[in-house]
Design an enzyme around this catalytic site. Structure first.
Site, PDB file in Angstrom:
ATOM      1  N   HIS A   1      64.138  -2.978  62.424  1.00  0.00           N
ATOM      2  CA  HIS A   1      63.780  -2.345  61.153  1.00  0.00           C
ATOM      3  C   HIS A   1      64.551  -2.953  59.976  1.00  0.00           C
ATOM      4  CE1 HIS A   1      61.627   0.316  63.679  1.00  0.00           C
ATOM      5  NE2 HIS A   1      62.700   0.891  64.174  1.00  0.00           N
TER       6      HIS A   1
ATOM      7  N   CYS B   1      61.081   4.927  68.503  1.00  0.00           N
ATOM      8  CA  CYS B   1      60.960   6.384  68.470  1.00  0.00           C
ATOM      9  C   CYS B   1      59.637   6.859  69.057  1.00  0.00           C
ATOM     10  CB  CYS B   1      61.117   6.907  67.049  1.00  0.00           C
ATOM     11  SG  CYS B   1      59.967   6.162  65.868  1.00  0.00           S
TER      12      CYS B   1
END
Length: 445
Positions: free
Chosen positions: A11, A43
């Site tokens: 990210h 996630c």
């Protein structure tokens, strides 16, 4: 031409690379990633495992090709073997061929992320034990679930709790083990975790809480036994979800770090050495509820910090606003959301807070249906500033955590929060929105 080396591309690395090239399209940006993919939304692993994802390809929001189109030089499946900050060199090798090269850089961006906590426990390298971190782990978990009758999850944080939920819903006999005495103990206080534990038990999950794992033992029937200080649990496979630590060995001793290895950064994402930047799980965050540097590995923090690297890499321009570690999770029919300090979190940090709890329905009784909301507000007893909030309900209460996040960031007192102009409409809430109601209760204490 300015040459930038970006090490790691999940990210923080993805957003840093994109932002740098948007600000400086003529710069020579080299991205080094040991995997074959970028931007994986880990996630979503439990959701994919439970068949709640429309297409696993959509769990990647970028790709090496997209970053190359933006102007980056992508070094995929590449292992960085050495970083010399003084000499400004990165040594790297192709994992498949072993071919080695060196890049001379002008600026270094360390977005190496985190690695799973894997304690040196006897038997932990068993083929029946695996991690839950990257795309490869996700694929293996999905494969193990097919036809499985039993599983053990070690670690009752967000990842472990979600995996245990999905295993149980798939009809797999599931045991959830944690060294702490509550599930989600680092995220919510007891009035909420009690409700979560009741849901796990209702769905047949065996909770082995307050138990430290001491060893693993492979059995002849292709199972593994997890041995704790007070019990033994056997299943076809076990998943480690024991947390993460910064993956920063490449620059250890060359920049200032927290004891756990998180690179200390200032409000412009600069490390202690000029021309070195860090973001995401490899770096510290400024935690607004305490006013201190902290280590909080969250994708939301990584994204914002990565964007700031691009804004500040030429010169300090845009300050980091800090974080409240706002997060949420769905477990069975319970929605849980939180921002800032819990009472237990404050205690761990040596801080004193007051805690106010309120349980009331989220909308009026005359509606055809409603559901209770547990609201917990933490606040400073001296300044009366809001320090955290937690919410739990069968209704969607996720937006309440964002309200608390803004209140903390704006240094609202409980008195101010109690007087905010929140909407009322019977489809959505009571005449007094439960966030305002719990603040009112706090003011009256």
């Amino acid at each position: 031409m300015t040459t930038v080396a970006v090490i790691g591309c999940t990210h923080a690395g993805t957003f840093a690379t994109t932002a740098i090239l948007q600000e400086h399209p003529d710069w020579d940006v080299h991205v080094f990633e040991r995997n074959g993919t970028v931007s994986f939304l880990s996630c979503g692993i439990a959701l994919w495992a439970g068949d709640h994802v429309s297409d696993p390809k959509k769990m990647f929001y970028s790709s090496p090709e997209k970053l190359e189109e933006a102007g980056a030089h992508m070094h995929m499946n590449t292992n960085v073997t050495n970083v010399d900050i003084d000499k400004k060199t990165v040594e790297y090798e192709d994992i498949a061929t072993g071919d080695a090269s060196t890049l001379q850089f002008d600026k270094l961006v360390v977005t190496t992320g985190s690695r799973p906590v894997v304690p040196p426990i006897p038997g932990i390298k068993s083929p029946h034990v695996q991690q839950c971190k990257n795309w490869g782990d996700a694929v293996r978990i999905k494969e193990r679930m097919a036809g499985a009758k039993s599983a053990i999850v070690i670690g009752a944080g967000y990842i472990g709790a979600e995996l245990a939920e999905q295993f149980s819903l798939a009809g797999i006999d599931t045991t959830l083990i944690d060294g702490l005495d509550r599930v989600l103990a680092n995220n919510f206080d007891k009035p909420i975790t009690d409700q979560v534990e009741a849901k796990f038990r209702e769905h047949g999950v065996e909770l082995a809480l307050g138990q430290k794992v001491v060893s693993f033992h492979d059995n002849d029937d292709n199972t593994v036994t997890v041995i704790t200080e007070s019990g033994e649990y056997t299943a076809q496979f076990a998943i480690l979800a024991m947390g993460f630590r910064p993956n920063t060995d490449l620059v250890r001793g060359q920049v200032d770090m927290l004891p756990n290895g998180a690179i200390k950064v200032n409000k412009y994402m600069q490390a202690s050495v000029p021309d070195v930047y860090a973001a995401g799980d490899s770096a510290t965050v400024f935690y607004n509820p305490t006013g201190q540097q902290d280590y909080i590995p969250l994708a939301t923090n990584a994204v914002r910090q990565g964007l700031l690297v691009g804004a500040n890499i030429e010169k300090p321009t845009r300050e980091y606003m800090g974080t409240q570690a706002t997060s949420a999770v769905q477990l069975y029919d319970l929605s849980l959301a939180a921002s800032g300090l819990t009472e237990a979190g404050a205690e761990r940090r040596g801080l004193s807070v007051n805690s106010t709890e309120l349980v009331e329905d989220y909308r009026p009784a005359f509606m055809m249906s409603t559901a209770p909301v547990t609201s917990i507000l933490t606040w400073d007893p001296e300044t009366r500033e809001v320090k955290g909030g937690q919410f739990c309900s069968e209704a969607d209460i996720s937006g309440a955590a964002n309200v608390i996040s803004m209140a903390i960031q704006a240094h609202f007192t409980i008195d101010q929060l109690a007087n905010v102009d929140f909407l009322f409409q019977p489809n959505f809430d009571q005449p007094v929105y439960y966030v305002g109601a719990v603040a009112m209760k706090a003011c009256a204490e």
